[in-house]
Write an enzyme that holds these catalytic residues in place. Structure first.
Site, PDB file in Angstrom:
ATOM      1  N   HIS A   1      -6.459 -18.369 -92.146  1.00 30.21           N
ATOM      2  CA  HIS A   1      -5.857 -19.281 -91.159  1.00 30.21           C
ATOM      3  C   HIS A   1      -6.818 -19.324 -89.972  1.00 30.21           C
ATOM      4  O   HIS A   1      -6.736 -18.517 -89.048  1.00 30.21           O
ATOM      5  CB  HIS A   1      -4.464 -18.783 -90.730  1.00 30.21           C
ATOM      6  CG  HIS A   1      -3.463 -18.845 -91.833  1.00 30.21           C
ATOM      7  ND1 HIS A   1      -3.042 -20.042 -92.380  1.00 30.21           N
ATOM      8  CD2 HIS A   1      -2.829 -17.875 -92.520  1.00 30.21           C
ATOM      9  CE1 HIS A   1      -2.165 -19.790 -93.341  1.00 30.21           C
ATOM     10  NE2 HIS A   1      -2.023 -18.489 -93.454  1.00 30.21           N
TER      11      HIS A   1
ATOM     12  N   ASP B   1      -6.515 -22.985 -93.815  1.00 27.58           N
ATOM     13  CA  ASP B   1      -6.295 -24.180 -92.994  1.00 27.58           C
ATOM     14  C   ASP B   1      -7.124 -24.014 -91.731  1.00 27.58           C
ATOM     15  O   ASP B   1      -7.485 -22.898 -91.354  1.00 27.58           O
ATOM     16  CB  ASP B   1      -4.811 -24.465 -92.687  1.00 27.58           C
ATOM     17  CG  ASP B   1      -3.971 -23.271 -92.291  1.00 27.58           C
ATOM     18  OD1 ASP B   1      -4.517 -22.331 -91.668  1.00 27.58           O
ATOM     19  OD2 ASP B   1      -2.755 -23.276 -92.580  1.00 27.58           O
TER      20      ASP B   1
ATOM     21  N   GLU C   1      -5.030 -18.910 -98.171  1.00 29.71           N
ATOM     22  CA  GLU C   1      -4.145 -19.755 -97.344  1.00 29.71           C
ATOM     23  C   GLU C   1      -4.957 -20.580 -96.344  1.00 29.71           C
ATOM     24  O   GLU C   1      -4.588 -20.708 -95.175  1.00 29.71           O
ATOM     25  CB  GLU C   1      -3.114 -18.886 -96.595  1.00 29.71           C
ATOM     26  CG  GLU C   1      -2.316 -17.956 -97.497  1.00 29.71           C
ATOM     27  CD  GLU C   1      -1.193 -17.200 -96.781  1.00 29.71           C
ATOM     28  OE1 GLU C   1      -0.845 -17.561 -95.648  1.00 29.71           O
ATOM     29  OE2 GLU C   1      -0.671 -16.250 -97.385  1.00 29.71           O
TER      30      GLU C   1
ATOM     31  N   GLU D   1       0.280  -8.567 -95.858  1.00 35.44           N
ATOM     32  CA  GLU D   1       0.307  -8.266 -94.412  1.00 35.44           C
ATOM     33  C   GLU D   1       0.835  -6.880 -94.046  1.00 35.44           C
ATOM     34  O   GLU D   1       1.597  -6.731 -93.092  1.00 35.44           O
ATOM     35  CB  GLU D   1       1.099  -9.353 -93.676  1.00 35.44           C
ATOM     36  CG  GLU D   1       0.550 -10.751 -93.939  1.00 35.44           C
ATOM     37  CD  GLU D   1       1.341 -11.874 -93.267  1.00 35.44           C
ATOM     38  OE1 GLU D   1       2.418 -11.608 -92.717  1.00 35.44           O
ATOM     39  OE2 GLU D   1       0.870 -13.023 -93.297  1.00 35.44           O
TER      40      GLU D   1
ATOM     41  N   ASN E   1      -3.175  -9.074 -99.667  1.00 36.27           N
ATOM     42  CA  ASN E   1      -3.397 -10.331 -98.943  1.00 36.27           C
ATOM     43  C   ASN E   1      -3.094 -10.155 -97.453  1.00 36.27           C
ATOM     44  O   ASN E   1      -2.072  -9.572 -97.090  1.00 36.27           O
ATOM     45  CB  ASN E   1      -2.439 -11.383 -99.548  1.00 36.27           C
ATOM     46  CG  ASN E   1      -2.709 -12.792 -99.069  1.00 36.27           C
ATOM     47  OD1 ASN E   1      -3.845 -13.261 -99.089  1.00 36.27           O
ATOM     48  ND2 ASN E   1      -1.670 -13.492 -98.645  1.00 36.27           N
TER      49      ASN E   1
END
Ligand code: HAH
Length: 346
Positions: free
Chosen positions: A224, A255, A253, A146, A189
């Site tokens: 996400h 979801d 990650e 990030e 990432n």
């Protein structure tokens, strides 16, 4: 028929549920983020469906080196042992991040800001120690997490790393990780990775790292996502853009929130039928896309495993439950699971 036999019959039934990782074994690994609690509460589910794990928090800077020079590996080691016992791989998350990093890292004893050399030396020591410990075990690391800004017109996120060390803290992190384990795959990432403006910034950063000769091998798409955003077309463009740099891609990650990011409703105690139907449709489209690009995508990790536990239960609306996975609160397959399995077979 005695009781024992009844129990055995029940287990046989759960064995009938196809294993998610088996369904995709020709294409990519299927991972889940875990923590010391879910390793117990979701153990059977993890062993059945996943062939990779990532530590949700236990390998972050503040977990591994809360105090300078005092490394605390016990919990991280436990996760790695679980993976080894069950024949799973491990993705490392994460070496350098603006969050969950202790204050001491950036300060002298008197509280003043450290200089660039000190910060880079501390970063090197941390990366060297952590990456060496799991050398040959952790096959891929999120080296920098990030670092790109969400603000319009700004490439890098303002942070202490950037303030003190300047922008090449990013390239240095990759150099240090590569020196510690030359065989580990090294990733940049980030989230909002499929939003066009941020996608272009991530592209620019990764391209410049490559041009500098930094040992970067891939881009981690956090993924996400929710029921409407990003669109399939936006995700496709992000995949193609990052792949055009010759990068390996990991979905790191995944979801699928049942709420839009701006939605603040707190009245639901379970997901609506419409939400579950749309979630299944979205998951099916995602895995169709991952399959289509499996030449580039080598790993798909969910940021959890089942709806009984997700970081989204608290974020961004405190105390609100979310239901973002393929398995429900009791670990039963949702429609999303069956649609993803169909995708694997079609
Ligand atoms: C991720 N940030 C982190 O990479 C992970 O380490 C953490 O456990 C959870 C999510 C995502 C993120 C976001 O989606 C929005 C704002 C800040 C961070």
């Amino acid at each position: 028929m005695d009781r024992r036999q009844i129990i055995v019959t029940k287990q046989d039934h759960s064995d009938d549920i196809p294993k998610l990782h088996e369904a995709f074994k020709q294409r990519f690994r299927i991972g889940a983020a875990v923590n010391p609690i879910t390793l117990d509460t979701q153990s059977e589910l993890l062993k059945h469906h996943f062939n990779n794990i990532t530590a949700e928090n236990e390998m972050k800077f503040e977990s591994l080196q809360p105090v300078e020079g005092k490394y605390t590996f016990a919990v991280a080691d436990r996760l790695v042992d679980f993976a080894a016992t069950n024949g799973m791989g491990v993705r490392g998350h994460t070496l350098v991040w603006h969050n969950q990093t202790p204050k001491w890292m950036f300060e002298n004893r008197d509280g003043s800001a450290v200089d660039r050399e000190t910060l880079l030396a501390r970063m090197q020591a941390h990366i060297e120690t952590v990456v060496s410990r799991y050398k040959g075990i952790i096959y891929a690391w999120d080296v920098v997490n990030e670092a790109v800004s969400d603000n319009s017109g700004e490439l890098l996120r303002p942070s202490k790393w950037l303030d003190i060390a300047g922008e090449d803290f990013i390239a240095s992190a990759f150099e240090f990780a590569h020196a510690a384990d030359p065989k580990a795959l090294l990733f940049y990432n980030d989230y909002n990775e499929s939003v066009p403006e941020k996608r272009e910034k991530i592209y620019t950063l990764v391209r410049s790292l490559k041009e500098k000769g930094a040992p970067i091998h891939g881009v981690g798409l956090q993924a996400h996502w929710n029921l409407e955003h990003p669109t399939i077309d936006e995700i496709r463009q992000a995949i193609e853009r990052y792949a055009s740099l010759g990068m390996k891609l990991h979905i790191t990650e995944l979801d699928v929130s049942v709420f839009q990011f701006e939605d603040r409703r707190t009245d639901l105690t379970e997901p609506t039928d419409e939400m579950l139907a749309r979630q299944a449709e979205r998951y099916q489209q995602f895995f169709q896309l991952f399959k289509e690009y499996s030449e580039h995508i080598h790993s798909v990790t969910f940021w959890g495993a089942a709806d009984d536990y997700t970081w989204l239960d608290h974020f961004p609306v405190r105390g609100r439950k979310n239901w973002p996975f393929l398995f429900d609160e009791k670990h039963r397959p949702k429609q999303s699971f069956w649609d993803v399995i169909d995708t694997a077979r079609s």
